[in-house]
Design a protein around this motif. Structure first.
Motif, PDB file in Angstrom:
ATOM      1  N   TYR A 170      37.907   3.586 -28.234  1.00 43.19           N
ATOM      2  CA  TYR A 170      37.361   4.326 -29.373  1.00 43.19           C
ATOM      3  C   TYR A 170      38.434   4.783 -30.359  1.00 43.19           C
ATOM      4  CZ  TYR A 170      33.085   4.351 -26.705  1.00 43.19           C
ATOM      5  OH  TYR A 170      31.967   3.969 -26.010  1.00 43.19           O
ATOM      6  N   PRO A 209      37.230   9.625 -27.900  1.00 47.36           N
ATOM      7  CA  PRO A 209      36.002  10.320 -28.290  1.00 47.36           C
ATOM      8  C   PRO A 209      36.169  11.834 -28.192  1.00 47.36           C
ATOM      9  CG  PRO A 209      35.782   9.431 -26.084  1.00 47.36           C
ATOM     10  CD  PRO A 209      37.083   8.911 -26.612  1.00 47.36           C
ATOM     11  N   ALA A 210      35.386  12.540 -28.991  1.00 50.48           N
ATOM     12  CA  ALA A 210      35.405  13.998 -28.937  1.00 50.48           C
ATOM     13  C   ALA A 210      34.607  14.510 -27.748  1.00 50.48           C
ATOM     14  CB  ALA A 210      34.842  14.572 -30.232  1.00 50.48           C
ATOM     15  N   SER A 251      35.740  15.896 -24.194  1.00 49.44           N
ATOM     16  CA  SER A 251      36.582  14.823 -23.658  1.00 49.44           C
ATOM     17  C   SER A 251      37.994  15.286 -23.317  1.00 49.44           C
ATOM     18  CB  SER A 251      36.648  13.659 -24.659  1.00 49.44           C
ATOM     19  OG  SER A 251      35.374  13.061 -24.798  1.00 49.44           O
ATOM     20  N   GLU A 268      31.595  17.300 -33.750  1.00 47.05           N
ATOM     21  CA  GLU A 268      32.004  16.622 -34.984  1.00 47.05           C
ATOM     22  C   GLU A 268      30.810  16.602 -35.949  1.00 47.05           C
ATOM     23  OE1 GLU A 268      35.020  15.987 -35.582  1.00 47.05           O
ATOM     24  OE2 GLU A 268      36.087  15.533 -33.732  1.00 47.05           O
ATOM     25  N   THR A 320      32.317  10.432 -31.606  1.00 47.11           N
ATOM     26  CA  THR A 320      33.632  10.393 -32.229  1.00 47.11           C
ATOM     27  C   THR A 320      33.551  11.091 -33.583  1.00 47.11           C
ATOM     28  OG1 THR A 320      33.279   8.319 -33.414  1.00 47.11           O
ATOM     29  CG2 THR A 320      34.036   8.157 -31.122  1.00 47.11           C
ATOM     30  N   SER A 321      34.671  11.144 -34.278  1.00 46.54           N
ATOM     31  CA  SER A 321      34.678  11.792 -35.593  1.00 46.54           C
ATOM     32  C   SER A 321      33.830  11.038 -36.603  1.00 46.54           C
ATOM     33  CB  SER A 321      36.114  11.911 -36.107  1.00 46.54           C
ATOM     34  OG  SER A 321      36.712  10.626 -36.185  1.00 46.54           O
TER      35      SER A 321
END
Length: 330
Positions: free
Chosen positions: A7, A12-13, A32, A171, A302-303
């Motif tokens: 990723y 990933p967040a 994460s 995010e 993710t962002s």
């Protein structure tokens, strides 16, 4: 390949897991970086599944939330928190009474087990509108119940009126967990102008019609307010409640991609509850070699957004195995 390389360099967040727990709800939201998690509900008989998952994924439970006091939501929480004491346990006990002839012994036992948690480590807090928390990049906030709904649940002895609705933000991705919230709760949230928009929506009460919404008008308002890209339904294959509602699945499928953790009798042509609890329908479901449809569902945030995958791999291939899948009959 590592998660970070898959990723991007940062990784990933968060991961959000909608676990396949049969007839019940269980959501894990994992930050994460810290590997701390928010656990929302765990049904009876599924504590070992959650603990095994936590150990396998190397996570710790930071916050445990009980949306309301039905066994298919709270029944495993006490065992999980005893084995892996969290920093916060969030619940209400304004609905501590027998309902529909069912005793409340399990609720009382759970509360006593909460009291056994070390006070210096674990805070016990109320589950009411405005409660919120942050775990790494995960922000959660309770949209319901308000105090009036708690009062009504107690006075009318209707636990689902006190069900929590939890919004999760990571995010730019927003997730809404509906618990077993009833039609009047959703009408109140819409009337109050509460932002319900979410990319992923776990529909309340295992895909059932909203209580008090016989014509489906509130259901349609909720779907328009949330506008989910993905709608998750957690229902057991052999449940005897008629979950999920054919009307709910069909209405949701016209706006969103619906993913059910398990296949139910509605996808075999048994549409209403009397048909689904018939001996023929129950035998049909018991004869299946496996009950999962999507199975456990994993969202990686993710962002730039989120990706979502079903445990079964190609979910559409799985859906195509059912004679008359509800999510394809729009």
């Amino acid at each position: 390949m590592t998660i970070a390389s898959q990723y991007g360099s940062v990784g990933p967040a968060a991961e959000i897991w909608f676990l396949d727990v049969g007839q019940g709800d269980c959501t894990l939201v994992i930050d994460s970086e810290s590997r701390n998690a928010v656990l929302i509900d765990c049904p009876a008989g599924r504590a070992d599944q959650v603990l095994e998952f936590a150990n396998r994924e190397s996570i710790s439970i930071h916050t445990a939330i009980v949306t309301h006091w039905d066994l298919d939501h709270y029944g495993g929480i006490a065992r999980v928190t005893a084995a892996m004491p969290p920093v916060r346990v969030v619940y209400n006990h304004d609905t501590l009474f027998p309902e529909g002839g069912r005793p409340n012994y399990g609720i009382r036992t759970t509360l006593l087990q909460f009291l056994n948690l070390d006070r210096s480590r674990t805070r016990l807090e109320g589950a009411e509108e405005g409660a919120e928390g942050v775990v790494g990049k995960v922000h959660w906030k309770m949209l319901a119940p308000d105090h009036r709904e708690l009062t009504e649940a107690y006075a009318r002895r209707q636990r689902n009126v006190a069900s929590a609705v939890v919004a999760i933000e990571v995010e730019t991705t927003r997730v809404l967990i509906g618990g077993d919230a009833v039609g009047s709760t959703w009408s109140r949230l819409i009337a109050d102008g509460t932002s319900l928009q979410a990319h992923i929506f776990r529909w309340p009460h295992h895909g059932a019609d909203l209580h008090g919404d016989a014509g489906g008008a509130v259901r349609d308002q909720v779907l328009q307010a949330v506008q989910p890209e993905r709608l998750i339904i957690s229902a057991g294959a052999t449940n005897r409640y008629g979950h999920p509602s054919a009307g709910t699945v069909r209405a949701a499928s016209s706006l969103s991609k619906v993913m059910c953790t398990q296949v139910t009798a509605g996808c075999f042509g048994f549409i209403d509850r009397p048909q689904r609890i018939s001996a023929q329908a129950q035998q049909e479901m018991r004869s299946l070699p496996s009950h999962f449809c999507a199975g456990s569902i994993r969202a990686v945030v993710t962002s730039s957004g989120f990706t979502l995958a079903a445990q079964c791999g190609d979910h559409q291939d799985r859906i195509d195995q059912w004679p008359v899948p509800l999510c394809k009959t729009v």
